[in-house]
Scaffold this active site. Structure first.
Site, mmCIF file in Angstrom:
data_model
loop_
_atom_site.group_PDB
_atom_site.id
_atom_site.type_symbol
_atom_site.label_atom_id
_atom_site.label_comp_id
_atom_site.label_asym_id
_atom_site.label_seq_id
_atom_site.Cartn_x
_atom_site.Cartn_y
_atom_site.Cartn_z
ATOM 1 N N HIS A 280 0.857 -1.198 0.000
ATOM 2 C CA HIS A 280 0.000 0.000 0.000
ATOM 3 C C HIS A 280 0.888 1.242 0.000
ATOM 4 O O HIS A 280 1.912 1.290 0.671
ATOM 5 C CB HIS A 280 -0.922 -0.006 1.222
ATOM 6 C CG HIS A 280 -2.001 1.031 1.131
ATOM 7 N ND1 HIS A 280 -1.764 2.372 1.363
ATOM 8 C CD2 HIS A 280 -3.317 0.935 0.782
ATOM 9 C CE1 HIS A 280 -2.894 3.052 1.179
ATOM 10 N NE2 HIS A 280 -3.851 2.204 0.829
ATOM 11 N N GLU B 7 -4.254 1.521 -7.562
ATOM 12 C CA GLU B 7 -4.597 2.659 -6.705
ATOM 13 C C GLU B 7 -3.705 3.850 -7.041
ATOM 14 O O GLU B 7 -2.575 3.941 -6.541
ATOM 15 C CB GLU B 7 -4.353 2.309 -5.236
ATOM 16 C CG GLU B 7 -5.242 1.223 -4.697
ATOM 17 C CD GLU B 7 -5.518 1.460 -3.222
ATOM 18 O OE1 GLU B 7 -6.690 1.627 -2.889
ATOM 19 O OE2 GLU B 7 -4.580 1.520 -2.423
HETATM 20 C C1 PEP Z 1 -6.853 3.243 0.173
HETATM 21 O O1 PEP Z 1 -6.175 3.825 1.011
HETATM 22 O O2 PEP Z 1 -6.605 2.071 -0.156
HETATM 23 C C2 PEP Z 1 -7.973 3.962 -0.425
HETATM 24 C C3 PEP Z 1 -8.495 3.512 -1.523
HETATM 25 O O3 PEP Z 1 -8.385 5.091 0.249
HETATM 26 P P1 PEP Z 1 -9.619 6.058 -0.103
HETATM 27 O O4 PEP Z 1 -10.777 5.191 -0.534
HETATM 28 O O5 PEP Z 1 -9.879 6.790 1.159
HETATM 29 O O6 PEP Z 1 -9.163 6.924 -1.217
#
Ligand code: PEP
Length: 242
Positions: free
Chosen positions: A87, A159
């Protein structure tokens, strides 16, 4: 359409709020596609209620003399079934390298736990048109020396770092393109299709639009996974059978 939903609750909830959250979630009919990553101190509470529960991160070291670490053997022993790895918050704040992520993936697989690998570019990398290059490097590093049998057990979450917690998300086309880029990499190198999620500011307001994107198998949800009403709304919108 039933999307995989992974809730990353980070360190948002206090103990009494977890009780309320669990009570709310237990009212949801179909949780077969919902995975929860609570803070590790709360994991057993979720497991006791049969939620599919995992960790937000694990140690790359085996159980032993490691103050502050959470070993894979420990999380397995309480019934966790998966862990996030790589992450961006771990990488930026705790200096996790892609080699560390690779080690964690191997050890999770050895213990038959599912790694959920996070990849994605920063704002500067996006602005420099380096999204594919960054994601490719991360995939190559994190999956280094793994077999098809290994990779088919891994879930990948795209992400974009600039989208996490900001309320700003890529366009549908951008998400579709990068997910298909990741899928092609997995197909070309491992001859499997892979399970690929999108993560970054997913909420009840954008979930309907996100659900129209081809190729997205589900979502990794941070902030909204700690707000019971928002989380349930997202789950319900991702549960409808076609
Ligand atoms: C995350 O930290 O994996 C994430 C997707 O956060 P958010 O949904 O708050 O953007």
């Amino acid at each position: 359409m039933k999307k995989l939903i992974v809730g990353n609750q980070k360190s948002y909830l206090k103990s009494n709020e977890v009780n309320d959250f669990i009570a709310g979630l237990r009212m949801v009919k179909d949780l077969s596609h919902v995975l929860i990553c609570p803070s590790s101190i709360y994991m057993e509470r979720y497991i006791k209620h049969n939620f599919i529960t995992g960790c937000q991160d694990v140690s790359k070291y085996p159980s032993g003399a490691d103050t502050g670490e959470l070993s894979i053997e420990q999380i397995k022993s309480i019934g966790a079934s998966f862990s996030l790895v790589g992450h961006s918050e771990q990488r930026s704040r705790k200096n996790e390298t892609i080699e560390d992520t690779n080690i964690k993936i191997r050890q999770l697989l050895e213990e038959e736990l599912v790694p959920i690998l996070c990849v994605g570019e920063s704002k500067a990398e996006r602005d420099a048109n380096k999204t594919e290059e960054v994601v490719l490097n991360e995939l190559q590093g994190a999956l280094d020396d793994l077999s098809t049998k290994d990779v088919e057990k891994i879930i990948i979450a795209y992400e974009p770092i600039w989208s996490i917690g900001t309320g700003i998300i890529p366009t549908n086309d951008e998400i579709e393109n990068i997910i298909s880029f990741i899928r092609e990499y997995i197909e070309d190198n491992y001859h499997i299709s892979g399970i690929i999620l999108y993560g970054g500011s997913v909420n009840p307001h954008n979930i309907d639009t996100l659900n129209t994107i081809d190729g997205v198998d589900g979502y990794l949800i941070g902030g909204a996974s700690s707000k019971i009403d928002e989380f349930i709304e997202i789950i319900n919108k991702c549960t409808k059978e076609e």
